[in-house]
Design a protein around this motif. Structure first.
Motif, PDB file in Angstrom:
ATOM      1  N   GLY A 177     138.073  28.831  22.737  1.00  0.00           N
ATOM      2  CA  GLY A 177     137.140  28.425  24.206  1.00  0.00           C
ATOM      3  C   GLY A 177     136.076  29.347  24.674  1.00  0.00           C
ATOM      4  O   GLY A 177     134.854  28.775  24.526  1.00  0.00           O
ATOM      5  N   PRO A 178     136.143  30.704  24.579  1.00  0.00           N
ATOM      6  CA  PRO A 178     134.856  31.355  24.752  1.00  0.00           C
ATOM      7  C   PRO A 178     133.861  31.136  23.877  1.00  0.00           C
ATOM      8  O   PRO A 178     132.575  31.327  24.252  1.00  0.00           O
ATOM      9  CB  PRO A 178     135.549  32.929  25.045  1.00  0.00           C
ATOM     10  N   SER A 179     134.252  31.136  22.543  1.00  0.00           N
ATOM     11  CA  SER A 179     133.051  31.240  21.613  1.00  0.00           C
ATOM     12  C   SER A 179     132.298  29.931  21.787  1.00  0.00           C
ATOM     13  O   SER A 179     131.297  29.688  21.684  1.00  0.00           O
ATOM     14  CB  SER A 179     133.669  31.089  20.086  1.00  0.00           C
ATOM     15  N   VAL A 180     132.915  28.711  22.000  1.00  0.00           N
ATOM     16  CA  VAL A 180     132.444  27.540  22.048  1.00  0.00           C
ATOM     17  C   VAL A 180     131.637  27.492  23.260  1.00  0.00           C
ATOM     18  O   VAL A 180     130.612  27.056  23.313  1.00  0.00           O
ATOM     19  CB  VAL A 180     133.430  26.344  22.062  1.00  0.00           C
ATOM     20  N   GLY A 181     132.166  27.982  24.465  1.00  0.00           N
ATOM     21  CA  GLY A 181     131.597  28.032  25.740  1.00  0.00           C
ATOM     22  C   GLY A 181     130.325  28.776  25.889  1.00  0.00           C
ATOM     23  O   GLY A 181     129.369  28.193  26.409  1.00  0.00           O
TER      24      GLY A 181
END
Length: 444
Positions: A177-181
């Motif tokens: 999630g952090p990578s995509v966010g």
């Protein structure tokens, strides 16, 4: 004798529930998507603020300060959310360990998303005067409270549903999630930066990524309202064994795991916020590199983060969580020393390599933590314990990193910032060395 037999049956059924997880593939996919999309949206919200803090918030909300002090003030409002995150972890953790994971995840998403969107509506210093930065700090605080409850719930949603032997794989989804966010936040800022004039970007363009949070929250709620409670915690609720005071219980039973788990997270946060928020400001304001160029290098680096996260999280099912995190921390010790010589070259390719290497190291540490931290705590207090350790590591590694780096660079040059990153890696390495391997533990 009958009591002993009953206890054994309860333990066996709880272990079986955790081992099997949701029996239908559709349920497994729904859990993976829900844990991923929630963290992607919430971290998008968080990173939008970090990018804006590096680029424009000092001009919009602190126009009377010098460039250095304005940047420090902007980063200070940024740090407020990190101070709020442990509070959020205790508040949401209390209810997550008392009433369930699902309902708490919905509440954290609403709080985080609406706080972010309101930043996009907040008038600047020229309109509200001193109230503008005060309200900015308040909204940033609420952002932090919301995110403080998000990660623990998303990680537990994935891990407590996962079949045994695949917890690292399922935990990889919220960890992505952090990578995509971050990619989405940086990409939108890049598009606006390239398509708008500098005046238009500073006047209103920077607000667009914040306002998009209204739409993203609606999407996240739609997905999360369709998921079920985790089987491990449902067993606790059915047996009426939920903790009355999860925060007090976790500090009494798991003080070592909280402190060492937080220490293990320091380098993940330190690498990320040094390589993103601080280096974005350093590249544009100190090295004089164009805003679009720096955002492009960060987009490339984000791919390294995703690769490191997925590789390490999935491999931890076979190689172990502890060993994988130790490898990532060890590589980070060396990479901290290489980071700023590459940055100071001023060459976009080398800058992308510097940031990509830093975020790859961060991913190798961060990926297994989605399963590692929950596995350190017993089910009655798992939400509170994993969330607090995770967010305390954020305060120690992420909140202070841009502030310390800015001061170190101003006083001792960029090389000192690299030594600071390496020192954080050594701290995390020592903390994880003092923790056990958890891959074979029963979550029930």
């Amino acid at each position: 004798m009958l009591k002993d037999d009953s206890l054994r049956e309860d333990a066996a059924s709880a272990a079986a529930a955790q081992e099997s997880g949701p029996s239908e593939p559709e349920s497994l996919r729904r859990v993976a998507v829900a844990s991923f999309i929630g963290t992607a949206i919430e971290f998008y919200d968080f990173y939008v603020y970090g990018t804006a803090a590096a680029l424009v918030l000092n001009d919009a909300f602190f126009p009377n300060l010098s460039d250095l002090n304005g940047t420090l003030a902007s980063f200070s409002t940024y740090a407020v959310a990190f101070a709020a995150r442990p509070i959020g972890s205790l508040v949401f953790g209390h209810f997550g360990d008392r009433v369930g994971r699902k309902s708490v995840l919905v509440a954290s998403l609403l709080l985080m998303g609406l706080s972010t969107a309101c930043v996009g509506l907040l008038p600047g210093y020229g309109t509200l005067g001193v109230w503008a930065p005060i309200l900015l700090v308040l909204l940033r605080f609420l952002q932090g409270v919301g995110l403080g409850g998000e990660w623990g719930g998303a990680a537990l949603l994935a891990v407590e549903h996962a079949p045994r032997g695949r917890r690292g794989l399922f935990a990889a989804f919220p960890q992505l999630g952090p990578s995509v966010g971050f990619f989405a936040a940086t990409g939108i800022f890049w598009l606006l930066s390239e398509s708008l004039s500098d005046d238009a970007f500073k006047a209103w363009g920077w607000r667009v990524p914040f306002l998009l949070s209204f739409l993203l929250v609606a999407v996240g709620l739609f997905v999360r309202l369709k998921i079920s409670e985790t089987p491990v915690f449902q067993k606790v609720m059915d047996d009426q064994e939920a903790s009355r005071a999860p925060a007090l219980e976790v500090f009494k039973r798991h003080p070592k795991e909280i402190l060492l788990g937080a220490g293990g997270m320091i380098i993940a946060y330190g690498l990320f916020y040094t390589a993103t928020t601080y280096c974005l400001a350093y590249g544009t304001k100190t090295l004089g590199i164009g805003r679009g160029t720096m955002l492009t290098t960060q987009l490339v680096a984000c791919l390294f983060l995703a690769a490191g996260t997925w590789l390490a999280a999935t491999r931890s099912d076979a190689g172990g969580r502890r060993k994988t995190v130790l490898i990532g921390s060890g590589i980070a010790v060396a990479w901290g020393l290489a980071l700023f010589p590459l940055m100071d070259s001023g060459q976009p390719v080398l800058i992308a390599l510097a940031l990509g290497g830093a975020l790859f190291c961060m991913g190798v540490v961060y990926g297994p933590m989605g399963a590692y931290l929950p596995e350190l705590f017993s089910v009655r207090v798992r939400y509170s314990g994993a969330s607090f350790a995770y967010n305390l590591g954020g305060v120690l590694g992420g909140a202070v990193a841009p502030l310390v780096a800015t001061r170190l660079q101003g006083s001792f040059g960029s090389a000192s910032v690299g030594w600071y990153v390496s020192a954080m890696a050594v701290v995390s390495l020592l903390c994880v060395l003092a923790l056990p391997e958890t891959r074979e533990r029963e979550l029930a």
